[in-house]
Scaffold this motif. Structure first.
Motif, PDB file in Angstrom:
ATOM      1  N   GLY A  69       0.772  -1.229   0.000  1.00  0.00           N
ATOM      2  CA  GLY A  69       0.000   0.000   0.000  1.00  0.00           C
ATOM      3  C   GLY A  69       0.805   1.282   0.000  1.00  0.00           C
ATOM      4  O   GLY A  69       0.428   2.260  -0.656  1.00  0.00           O
ATOM      5  N   HIS A  70       1.887   1.307   0.753  1.00  0.00           N
ATOM      6  CA  HIS A  70       2.722   2.499   0.794  1.00  0.00           C
ATOM      7  C   HIS A  70       4.060   2.140   1.411  1.00  0.00           C
ATOM      8  O   HIS A  70       4.226   1.054   1.948  1.00  0.00           O
ATOM      9  N   TYR A  71       4.988   3.077   1.314  1.00  0.00           N
ATOM     10  CA  TYR A  71       6.359   2.777   1.734  1.00  0.00           C
ATOM     11  C   TYR A  71       6.514   2.958   3.245  1.00  0.00           C
ATOM     12  O   TYR A  71       6.737   4.063   3.743  1.00  0.00           O
ATOM     13  N   GLU A  72       6.337   1.846   3.963  1.00  0.00           N
ATOM     14  CA  GLU A  72       6.552   1.787   5.409  1.00  0.00           C
ATOM     15  C   GLU A  72       7.043   0.377   5.717  1.00  0.00           C
ATOM     16  O   GLU A  72       6.798  -0.554   4.941  1.00  0.00           O
ATOM     17  N   ALA A  73       7.679   0.203   6.885  1.00  0.00           N
ATOM     18  CA  ALA A  73       8.335  -1.082   7.173  1.00  0.00           C
ATOM     19  C   ALA A  73       7.351  -2.243   7.203  1.00  0.00           C
ATOM     20  O   ALA A  73       7.669  -3.338   6.727  1.00  0.00           O
ATOM     21  N   ASP A  74       6.156  -2.034   7.767  1.00  0.00           N
ATOM     22  CA  ASP A  74       5.245  -3.192   7.813  1.00  0.00           C
ATOM     23  C   ASP A  74       4.679  -3.517   6.431  1.00  0.00           C
ATOM     24  O   ASP A  74       4.387  -4.669   6.122  1.00  0.00           O
ATOM     25  N   GLU A  75       4.557  -2.509   5.587  1.00  0.00           N
ATOM     26  CA  GLU A  75       4.060  -2.764   4.233  1.00  0.00           C
ATOM     27  C   GLU A  75       5.125  -3.406   3.337  1.00  0.00           C
ATOM     28  O   GLU A  75       4.804  -4.293   2.550  1.00  0.00           O
ATOM     29  N   CYS A  76       6.364  -2.928   3.436  1.00  0.00           N
ATOM     30  CA  CYS A  76       7.351  -3.377   2.426  1.00  0.00           C
ATOM     31  C   CYS A  76       8.756  -3.599   2.965  1.00  0.00           C
ATOM     32  O   CYS A  76       9.691  -3.767   2.169  1.00  0.00           O
ATOM     33  N   PRO A 135      -4.665   5.676   3.357  1.00  0.00           N
ATOM     34  CA  PRO A 135      -4.925   6.363   4.623  1.00  0.00           C
ATOM     35  C   PRO A 135      -3.782   7.269   5.069  1.00  0.00           C
ATOM     36  O   PRO A 135      -3.995   8.176   5.852  1.00  0.00           O
ATOM     37  N   HIS A 136      -2.577   7.021   4.562  1.00  0.00           N
ATOM     38  CA  HIS A 136      -1.458   7.932   4.777  1.00  0.00           C
ATOM     39  C   HIS A 136      -0.357   7.575   3.787  1.00  0.00           C
ATOM     40  O   HIS A 136      -0.331   6.476   3.244  1.00  0.00           O
ATOM     41  N   GLY A 137       0.517   8.499   3.539  1.00  0.00           N
ATOM     42  CA  GLY A 137       1.604   8.284   2.586  1.00  0.00           C
ATOM     43  C   GLY A 137       1.275   8.870   1.225  1.00  0.00           C
ATOM     44  O   GLY A 137       0.266   8.537   0.616  1.00  0.00           O
ATOM     45  N   GLY A 154      -5.143  -2.336   2.761  1.00  0.00           N
ATOM     46  CA  GLY A 154      -4.020  -1.864   3.569  1.00  0.00           C
ATOM     47  C   GLY A 154      -4.431  -1.433   4.953  1.00  0.00           C
ATOM     48  O   GLY A 154      -5.150  -2.136   5.663  1.00  0.00           O
ATOM     49  N   ASP A 155      -4.002  -0.233   5.343  1.00  0.00           N
ATOM     50  CA  ASP A 155      -4.246   0.258   6.697  1.00  0.00           C
ATOM     51  C   ASP A 155      -5.663   0.794   6.907  1.00  0.00           C
ATOM     52  O   ASP A 155      -6.019   1.147   8.038  1.00  0.00           O
ATOM     53  N   LEU A 156      -6.469   0.889   5.839  1.00  0.00           N
ATOM     54  CA  LEU A 156      -7.865   1.287   6.052  1.00  0.00           C
ATOM     55  C   LEU A 156      -8.543   0.259   6.957  1.00  0.00           C
ATOM     56  O   LEU A 156      -8.320  -0.934   6.823  1.00  0.00           O
TER      57      LEU A 156
END
Ligand SMILES: [Fe+2]
Ligand SMILES: [Fe+2]
Length: 238
Positions: A69-76, A135-137, A154-156
């Protein structure tokens, strides 16, 4: 910790690890197709658990696509670990995300996706929708698997705690409770309209990154979430 595996729709597998320190679960999804796609990699620390769980469903070296969903540690965070065990895997992410972060960070050149682009996986089809700041990013996006009506959102709808693999109960109330705790959503004048565009897809399964997969009236849940955020924004702006 352990990683639970459940098939939440035909050929769609959910791998869920509850992390007590965070108080939430971290979920990754496998779209099993001729060209298998993993949505979310999990953090690097989760890679041994999650990769072992995926390997019980399919050989990890078959993975063809890695998306998130976006560039963050839990996502990628573990994208390069996955690419090392899956030599033909490409990271597919929003064109903006490729430009801003992923083009620099990924082990191999990523595949930029434009809004509304479809990847035909062979037996499954995923449509990418760019959702900047939702939701963010800045680089945020979601994927919709068209043959099963599954929205990887994703985080939604992030929910606290360790719930069941799937539910048909309300997920909007828990999402707004978690929002009050984390304040993770980027509330802007376009947050609600971006989420309402996802409602137009009329998904029958909502694959949450942090919470149970929802089966039922996905459009209704997304519309109610959009209304909830619109109300929060109005309150914050008052
Ligand atoms: Fe996030
Ligand atoms: Fe997340």
């Amino acid at each position: 910790m352990e990683t639970r595996t459940d098939e939440i729709a035909d050929g769609i597998y959910r791998f869920s690890t509850f992390v007590p320190d965070a108080g939430i679960a971290f979920d990754q999804f496998l779209v099993d197709a001729e060209e298998p796609l993993l949505f979310h990699t999990g953090m690097r620390a989760l890679f041994p658990l999650v990769s072992a769980a995926v390997a019980r469903v399919t050989a990890v070296e078959r993975l063809r696509w890695i998306s998130f969903g976006h560039y963050e540690a839990d996502e990628c965070g573990a994208m390069n670990d996955w690419m090392e065990v899956a030599p033909h895997a490409e990271v597919a992410h929003t064109a903006l995300g490729v430009m801003v972060s992923v083009g620099d960070q990924a082990l191999r050149p990523p595949r930029p996706l434009v809004d509304d682009e479809v990847l035909d996986l062979g037996g499954k089809r995923v449509r990418h929708l760019a959702t900047p700041h939702v939701p963010h990013g800045w680089d945020a996006g979601v994927m919709f698997e068209e043959t099963t009506g599954t929205l990887f959102c994703g985080d939604l709808f992030t929910a606290l705690g360790d719930g069941p693999a799937s539910t048909d109960a309300d997920i909007v109330g828990p999402a707004l409770e978690a929002e009050a705790v984390f304040g993770a959503t980027c509330l802007t004048p376009t947050t609600a309209s971006t989420i309402r565009r996802l409602a137009d897809l009329a998904p029958t399964t909502l694959a949450l990154m942090h919470g149970p997969a929802y089966t039922g009236d996905g459009a209704g849940a997304l519309s109610a979430l959009a209304d909830g955020y619109a109300a929060l924004l109005a309150d914050a702006s008052a």
